[in-house]
Every structure is written in C-alpha cells, then in structure tokens.
Design a protein around this motif. Structure first.
Motif, PDB file in Angstrom:
ATOM      1  N   UNK A 589       0.871  -1.372  -0.219  1.00 10.05           N
ATOM      2  CA  UNK A 589       0.028   0.083  -0.367  1.00 10.05           C
ATOM      3  C   UNK A 589       0.991   1.651   0.666  1.00 10.05           C
ATOM      4  N   UNK A 590       2.099   1.034   0.684  1.00  8.13           N
ATOM      5  CA  UNK A 590       3.466   2.169   1.003  1.00  8.13           C
ATOM      6  C   UNK A 590       4.524   1.303   0.120  1.00  8.13           C
ATOM      7  N   UNK A 591       5.286   3.009  -0.540  1.00  6.44           N
ATOM      8  CA  UNK A 591       6.361   1.694  -0.568  1.00  6.44           C
ATOM      9  C   UNK A 591       7.465   3.206  -0.852  1.00  6.44           C
ATOM     10  N   UNK A 592       8.444   3.062   0.321  1.00  7.23           N
ATOM     11  CA  UNK A 592       9.177   4.959   0.327  1.00  7.23           C
ATOM     12  C   UNK A 592      10.653   3.348  -0.022  1.00  7.23           C
ATOM     13  N   UNK A 593      11.255   4.189  -0.805  1.00  6.37           N
ATOM     14  CA  UNK A 593      12.495   4.064  -1.343  1.00  6.37           C
ATOM     15  C   UNK A 593      13.380   4.592  -0.327  1.00  6.37           C
ATOM     16  N   UNK A 594      14.631   3.787   0.004  1.00  3.95           N
ATOM     17  CA  UNK A 594      14.959   3.764   1.411  1.00  3.95           C
ATOM     18  C   UNK A 594      16.983   3.675   1.267  1.00  3.95           C
ATOM     19  N   UNK A 595      17.685   4.910   1.276  1.00  9.01           N
ATOM     20  CA  UNK A 595      18.505   4.807   1.389  1.00  9.01           C
ATOM     21  C   UNK A 595      19.578   4.048   2.563  1.00  9.01           C
ATOM     22  N   UNK A 596      19.069   3.602   2.912  1.00  5.34           N
ATOM     23  CA  UNK A 596      19.377   2.576   3.922  1.00  5.34           C
ATOM     24  C   UNK A 596      18.703   2.395   4.831  1.00  5.34           C
ATOM     25  N   UNK A 597      18.641   0.908   5.649  1.00  7.16           N
ATOM     26  CA  UNK A 597      17.466   0.580   7.012  1.00  7.16           C
ATOM     27  C   UNK A 597      18.145   1.001   8.195  1.00  7.16           C
ATOM     28  N   UNK A 598      17.819   1.033   9.336  1.00  4.09           N
ATOM     29  CA  UNK A 598      18.139   0.765  10.808  1.00  4.09           C
ATOM     30  C   UNK A 598      18.605  -0.331  10.836  1.00  4.09           C
ATOM     31  N   UNK A 599      19.795  -0.497  11.192  1.00  4.52           N
ATOM     32  CA  UNK A 599      20.496  -1.933  11.437  1.00  4.52           C
ATOM     33  C   UNK A 599      20.733  -1.778  12.782  1.00  4.52           C
ATOM     34  N   UNK A 600      21.372  -2.868  13.639  1.00  3.28           N
ATOM     35  CA  UNK A 600      22.073  -3.203  14.456  1.00  3.28           C
ATOM     36  C   UNK A 600      23.386  -3.463  14.536  1.00  3.28           C
ATOM     37  N   UNK A 601      24.441  -2.963  14.548  1.00  3.90           N
ATOM     38  CA  UNK A 601      25.524  -3.132  14.207  1.00  3.90           C
ATOM     39  C   UNK A 601      25.823  -4.848  13.962  1.00  3.90           C
ATOM     40  N   UNK A 602      24.870  -5.886  14.412  1.00  2.81           N
ATOM     41  CA  UNK A 602      25.455  -7.121  14.146  1.00  2.81           C
ATOM     42  C   UNK A 602      24.537  -6.738  12.998  1.00  2.81           C
ATOM     43  N   UNK A 603      23.739  -5.900  12.639  1.00  5.87           N
ATOM     44  CA  UNK A 603      23.278  -6.056  10.932  1.00  5.87           C
ATOM     45  C   UNK A 603      22.142  -6.739  10.681  1.00  5.87           C
ATOM     46  N   UNK A 604      21.469  -6.860  12.222  1.00  7.11           N
ATOM     47  CA  UNK A 604      19.722  -6.661  12.354  1.00  7.11           C
ATOM     48  C   UNK A 604      19.375  -5.601  11.798  1.00  7.11           C
ATOM     49  N   UNK A 605      18.001  -5.487  11.268  1.00  5.49           N
ATOM     50  CA  UNK A 605      16.702  -4.980  11.279  1.00  5.49           C
ATOM     51  C   UNK A 605      16.090  -4.129  12.542  1.00  5.49           C
ATOM     52  N   UNK A 606      16.290  -3.016  12.537  1.00  9.05           N
ATOM     53  CA  UNK A 606      15.361  -2.740  13.677  1.00  9.05           C
ATOM     54  C   UNK A 606      13.700  -2.732  13.529  1.00  9.05           C
ATOM     55  N   UNK A 607      13.212  -3.852  13.054  1.00  8.13           N
ATOM     56  CA  UNK A 607      11.380  -3.267  12.515  1.00  8.13           C
ATOM     57  C   UNK A 607      10.798  -2.510  13.170  1.00  8.13           C
ATOM     58  N   UNK A 608      10.952  -3.070  14.902  1.00  8.17           N
ATOM     59  CA  UNK A 608      10.907  -1.586  16.240  1.00  8.17           C
ATOM     60  C   UNK A 608      10.312  -0.524  15.241  1.00  8.17           C
ATOM     61  N   UNK A 609      11.454   0.318  14.506  1.00 10.67           N
ATOM     62  CA  UNK A 609      11.557   1.625  14.011  1.00 10.67           C
ATOM     63  C   UNK A 609      10.837   1.651  13.121  1.00 10.67           C
ATOM     64  N   UNK A 610      11.099   0.481  12.156  1.00 11.00           N
ATOM     65  CA  UNK A 610      10.539   0.510  10.917  1.00 11.00           C
ATOM     66  C   UNK A 610       8.460   1.000  11.024  1.00 11.00           C
ATOM     67  N   UNK A 611       8.173  -0.136  12.135  1.00 14.46           N
ATOM     68  CA  UNK A 611       7.022   0.526  12.767  1.00 14.46           C
ATOM     69  C   UNK A 611       6.249   0.866  13.137  1.00 14.46           C
ATOM     70  N   UNK A 612       7.075   1.875  13.841  1.00 15.94           N
ATOM     71  CA  UNK A 612       6.572   3.117  13.853  1.00 15.94           C
ATOM     72  C   UNK A 612       6.517   4.184  13.149  1.00 15.94           C
ATOM     73  N   UNK A 613       7.337   4.588  12.309  1.00 12.83           N
ATOM     74  CA  UNK A 613       7.576   4.771  11.092  1.00 12.83           C
ATOM     75  C   UNK A 613       6.403   4.749  10.444  1.00 12.83           C
ATOM     76  N   UNK A 614       6.238   3.587  10.035  1.00  9.93           N
ATOM     77  CA  UNK A 614       4.755   3.396   8.637  1.00  9.93           C
ATOM     78  C   UNK A 614       3.193   3.495   9.368  1.00  9.93           C
ATOM     79  N   UNK A 615       3.264   3.801  11.121  1.00 15.38           N
ATOM     80  CA  UNK A 615       2.662   4.631  11.444  1.00 15.38           C
ATOM     81  C   UNK A 615       2.427   5.526  12.043  1.00 15.38           C
TER      82      UNK A 615
END
Ligand code: WTA
Length: 642
Positions: A589-615
């Motif tokens: 429904x929404x598609x955002x071009x993201x130059x980078x994704x929020x990742x921890x230093x071990x490379x895990x995407x922090x979905x919690x942040x992505x969910x908040x932005x989407x909300x």
C-alpha cells in the motif's frame, strides 16, 4: 458502545445456555477423554475408536493423535448420511458473480456429483494419499471436488485463485501434486480471472503434474495441452454414479493448506481426518446454534481455511444448507450482501471485519433498502473487529436483534477456539469472548511465565484439541520449532491478547512477522523476498501499517542497487512486480525508497523503528543508540509515505 450485550434470553429450545456451557467446559478439562468420546459420536465412524486423546507438546515425546484407532470417511459424513433424512433438502446454494445467477444442489444431487467426480479422479489414477491441487473459483464443483478427494482418500491442497502462477507453482511443487483441478476462468466483480492460463504458466515449472482437469465456468477461450488437459464434462461421460468410500484412519491426512508464517516460504498446514471433522462439526453447530432448515452463508473463499471449515465441511457435516458465493460484496453495488440475503432467505451470515468496514463506509442506506428479516445470527472472523464496526454490524445490519459471534481461530487450529455461544455468552463488542469447550488458553510473558487474572500477554494454548494441525507438510521439525519451542510444552499462536476481569479475551493482533491484510495472512518475509527478487532492488523491509478498511496495510521500505534512481515509475513497477510474484493481495500500500535501513551493529534490521515510522508515530522512536548508523532514521522519518 463498549457495554455488554446480554446473550439472548436463555431457554431457546435446543440451544446451549450458560449452565450447559459451563458444565461442558468443566467436563472437557476435567475428563477430556470422556468428553470427546461423547462429542465424537456426532459423526459416523466406520470403525469406532477406542483411543481418544494421545498428545504431548513436549519435545521428548511430541505427538498429536486423536481417535487414532478409528476409521471414517469425510464425504460419507458430509453427504451419504443425510440421504435418508434430507436427500431432497438443498445442500449448496451457489450464487454467482451476477445477482440471481443461482443454482441449488440437493444432498442427493451432491452425492451423485461427488461420486462421479471421485470416479473421474480414479480414472486419472488418483489413489489414497495422493496430493491433488485445486485452483478454482467459488463454484459448486469446487465443493464436489474437495469431497471427491476425501471419498477416495486423496489429500487436497487448495490454492486461492488470487495467487499468481509462481505462488501456485511453489505450492504444487512442495506437495508433489500429479493432478491439478482448475476452471477455464473465474468471475469476480464483473472481471474475468484467467485461471487456466495461470495454471499453464505455473506448470512450466512443475514436471510432476500429469493431468489438468478443467471445469467450464465461463466458456472463455483457453489453451489445451494434448494428453495433459481434460475437460471435466468430457471425463464425466459414462462415469458411474456410485463410488465406494475409502475407509480412512482418523489420523490419515485430509488436506494441506498453505499459509504464511514468519519466513519467506509458506507452510503446508496438514489436517487429518477424524479430529478435524469432529471439531468443525461441533463448532459449527454450537457457535452458529444451527437449526435444521436454516440457510447459512459464509462469504469466505475456499482458498482460505474459513472456506474449508465453515463453507464446506462444518455445514455439510451438520446437514445444513450452505451458500457458496462466487462474487464480491461491492458488485454490482454496495447492497449485494443485503439484496442476496433477502433473495435467498439467509438466516446466518459469517463474514470478515474488512468487508463490514468497507460497507460501513458506504453508509447505511444500502443496507436499509432491504429487509434482512430472515437474519438470526451474525458472525465475524479473520482479524480483530473494532467496536465501531461491531456496533454497526449489530445495530444496522442485524437491527439490534441478532447476536454477533466474533470467532477467533487460525488455519492451524482447524476451527474456532475462542468464540461466544450466542445464547450462553454475553457479548462485548471487540472481544471474541471465551474459550470453547476443550480449549485452554493462557497468556504468557516473553519469558513464558503464565500470567493470571486481568492482564495482557502472548496467547498460547496449554493442551491439544481434536482440530489441531498435525504437521507442516514435509517438515515435521519446522512444525515443532514454529509452534512449540518458543514456550515449551505449549502451542504458541503468534497472537497477542488481553484478558479482562470477566475472563474475556481480546485479541490484539500478531506479535510475529505476520500481518493481516483484509483478513488475509501475509508473511512480511514473503513480500520482502519478492521485492528483493527484482533486479533493481538491493534490500527490502516490510511491516504492517494501520489501514482504515483492510485493518492492516503493507508498508515496504526498499533500498535500490547502487546506480539505480528512485522514481514514481519504479514505484509502480515494484508494486506491479509483487502482484505478479505473489498475487494482488500482497501489493504494498505504501512503498518508500530508503537509502539505508536501520540496523544494529550486528546487521539486524530494527523493525520496531520501521513499524513506528509506518504508523506515522515518530514522536518517540525509542532507543536508537544501538544502531550502526542512527542518522538513517532521520532520513526515513523525513521521507515517510503518509
Ligand atoms: C487473526 C483465519 C482477532 C489472528 C481463521 C490469527 C483474528 C490469524 C480473529 C489467523 C478474530 C482470526 N479476532 N483476530 N476473531 N480471527 N484472527 O490463519 O491474528 O487466515 O492468528 O485463519 O487471524 O489467520 P488465518
């Protein structure tokens, strides 16, 4: 609006009242074997069972078996056993895409159709244990095909007609089907769906398939592959009306149904014969309080579990009249459901909150144009229903006189687990209310500690029930790991839930990487892998976002390969790409071009942040200090899609 709606006056003849419910619930927990031995008499057994429950959720002796030494046949229970008492009663009312395009099939006619269809399958070499894939519209032949499979002991795997050729191919390959049953085309909302053409595309990747049985629905032009494709009407020529039912062990597989989980690959949920049938027979009868002669309409497609359990198996096992609807609620206009209810004299309507919300938006005049006097009971399933939609359903659609049963369950559970009994349970708008007999829900915290009283936590089920899935097709280890390893000894549902002081359950939604779009389950990982398969995409992350009608929408963050430029054209192309890869229901429904994704230093995407932005809840994104590059968050927030 959130006040309690009291159950209809008790003492409605033949209905379960509050005391009965409490008695049954207690009996089901205190002496589960005795309780289920008794309940299982509601279906006919060829060889009576002696064993009842034989289950353990613990790793050391993990097993789920019910009625394991009994034998039965599902088609006999759904058809043959009604012939003596209601052979001339309508079993299926088929309602086409165009209003009034209707056909009624009696139990006697259904018996003949099922036997003949089963004989066609046998002629094609199908036998007990074979997997047969169905890719069909909501036509009466689809129910006959399902029952024909059960008659000969073949395992059906139904793939929703809205899935793409690729998704279909993956599901055919996963269970090695040799036979595919489809139709020339489907009709939905005045549009044609090229089912046979999709099968042709899928089969380019499926060498296991030897036969394609094609049902004529529209008469549209379709390609035929000599030696592989056969018209059903040709195959039926000269076929016998009799077909002896295959005696099936209670634990023999009945069907596979693919559903989304938290990995990219859908799981083949396997249900077996005896426990499943006992469960859907009982829950249909009790939750809808079905009475002989009533017309029952569940708007779900047979491509989903609701269509399996509550369009076909539950209603037919109870000798009910079930409506199969091959259309959509907003075609030809927003009054379709209400017009059809009056025309067919529907007594029970079972639909999804997303449909209710969509129709609610169009205003009540569409509803009140029709009398809806035949309605006695309303049901919902598939996603949490917001109290506003519940209230509209109850007050406008049901004129305040029909109980609303909000039923919580899953593909994995086979049938309803938490739901009111309409003449026993007081209703609270937005709550699926209380567990059905035999269901022991618990709320646990993230460590697995069981929480008591009024509280909120993750929903688990402490003990087995007959309708539970038995395995993931071809991957028993995945079955155990997915559902029984998070909270050892318990079945983990993947849902979050609140329990109030009255012991009522309020499902809050998924706590895993599954989102629920218009009541359809979608794994975020599935959409991500589709996006990443596009040549210009480097990386993708998908989360749910609130959506007024769909409940949840799909929000995708896409990082392009170096050298690729974001553009509106590319956005459209990527959405189109996902439609093609998975199906229209997965289109972001929404598609955002993201130059980078929020990742921890071990490379895990922090979905919690992505969910908040989407909300669009960007005021407090929580702790971002553990991110490898906290600055990406600012860019994502600034460029969010609203
Ligand atoms: C959600 C559909 C709240 C839930 C039968 C579950 C619900 C998932 C309800 C299963 C309900 C289903 N209230 N949430 N009444 N019914 N759900 O497998 O998140 O397609 O885990 O089965 O839908 O979806 P599935």
């Amino acid at each position: 609006m959130t006040e309690t709606i009291h159950a209809a006056p008790t003492g409605v003849e033949g209905s379960i009242d509050r005391a009965d419910y409490e008695r049954q619930y207690r009996a089901s927990v205190e002496d589960s074997d005795a309780y289920w031995r008794d309940q299982a008499q509601a279906i006919d057994w060829i060889t009576p069972f002696r064993q009842v429950q034989d289950t353990s959720f613990n790793e050391a002796d993990f097993r789920i078996r019910w009625f394991a030494d009994g034998e039965l046949n599902v088609s006999v229970n759904c058809v043959d056993r009604h012939l003596a008492t209601r052979g001339d009663q309508v079993a299926i009312v088929w309602e086409g895409d165009e209003p009034g395009e209707t056909r009624s099939i009696t139990y006697r006619e259904l018996h003949r159709d099922v036997c003949r269809f089963a004989n066609v399958l046998k002629d094609l070499g199908a036998k007990k244990g074979d997997r047969i894939t169905l890719y069909l519209p909501m036509i009466a032949e689809a129910a006959a095909a399902m029952l024909a499979c059960t008659r000969i002991g073949a395992i059906h795997s139904i793939v929703f007609g809205g899935f793409s050729p690729d998704s279909l191919a993956n599901r055919i390959q996963d269970c090695d089907s040799r036979i595919v049953i489809t139709a020339d085309e489907g009709c939905r909302g005045g549009k044609r769906i090229p089912l046979k053409a999709n099968v042709d595309k899928a089969l380019a990747q499926c060498p296991s398939v030897e036969h394609v049985l094609v049902i004529r629905r529209t008469g549209g032009d379709v390609a035929f592959t000599e030696g592989r494709d056969i018209w059903l009407h040709d195959a039926l020529q000269g076929v016998s009306d009799d077909c002896a039912p295959e005696p099936m062990n209670a634990e023999d597989p009945l069907f596979i149904l693919y559903t989304s989980g938290s990995t990219g690959k859908p799981k083949g949920v396997l249900h077996t014969t005896g426990g499943y049938l006992v469960w859907v027979t009982k829950t249909f009868r009790d939750v809808f309080d079905y009475r002989d002669g009533e017309v029952y309409w569940c708007t779900a497609d047979i491509g989903w579990v609701t269509g399996h359990s509550y369009v076909v198996y539950g209603p037919l096992a109870n000798g009910a009249t079930t409506v199969m609807f091959d259309g959509v609620p907003n075609y030809p206009d927003h009054a379709r459901l209400w017009e059809t209810i009056d025309r067919l004299g529907v007594n029970i309507l079972y639909t999804a909150p997303t449909a209710i919300r969509a129709l609610m938006r169009e205003g009540k005049d569409w509803v009140t144009k029709y009398s809806r006097r035949s309605l006695r009971l309303l049901g919902t399933v598939g996603e949490p229903i917001n109290p506003e939609a519940w209230d509209w359903y109850h007050r406008v659609v049901g004129d305040g006189r029909c109980p609303v049963v909000d039923t919580w369950w899953q593909t994995e559970t086979g049938g309803m687990l938490i739901a009111p009994l309409p003449y026993a349970t007081d209703l609270k708008p937005g709550s699926a209310t209380k567990p059905l007999p035999g269901v022991q829900p618990q709320l646990v915290d993230t460590e697995g500690k069981v929480l008591e009283g009024a509280t909120e936590g993750n929903l688990v089920i402490a003990d087995s029930w007959p309708g539970q899935m038995r395995t993931v097709w071809g991957d028993h280890d995945r079955f155990f790991q997915t559902y029984f390893s998070t909270y050892p000894g318990k079945y983990f549902t993947g849902d979050g839930c609140r329990r109030d002081a009255d012991g009522y359950y309020w499902i809050t939604g998924r706590v895993d990487d599954v989102i629920n779009v218009s009541g359809h389950r979608m794994g975020t990982a599935e959409v991500e892998s589709a996006l990443v398969a596009h040549a210009k995409v480097a990386e993708a992350a998908v989360v749910g976002m609130p959506h007024e009608v769909k409940g949840q929408g799909i929000y995708a963050y896409v990082t392009l390969n170096a050298g690729e430029e974001p553009s509106e054209e590319l956005r459209t192309e990527l959405r189109q790409w996902v439609r093609q890869e998975i199906g229209p229901i997965a289109s972001p429904d929404a598609l955002q071009f993201a130059p980078g994704l929020p990742k921890t230093r071990s490379g895990k995407i922090m979905r919690r942040i992505l969910r908040k932005i989407a909300e669009n809840d960007v005021g407090n994104l929580g702790d971002t200090s553990t991110l490898a590059d906290p600055a990406v968050v600012n860019t994502l927030v600034a460029e969010r899609v609203r």
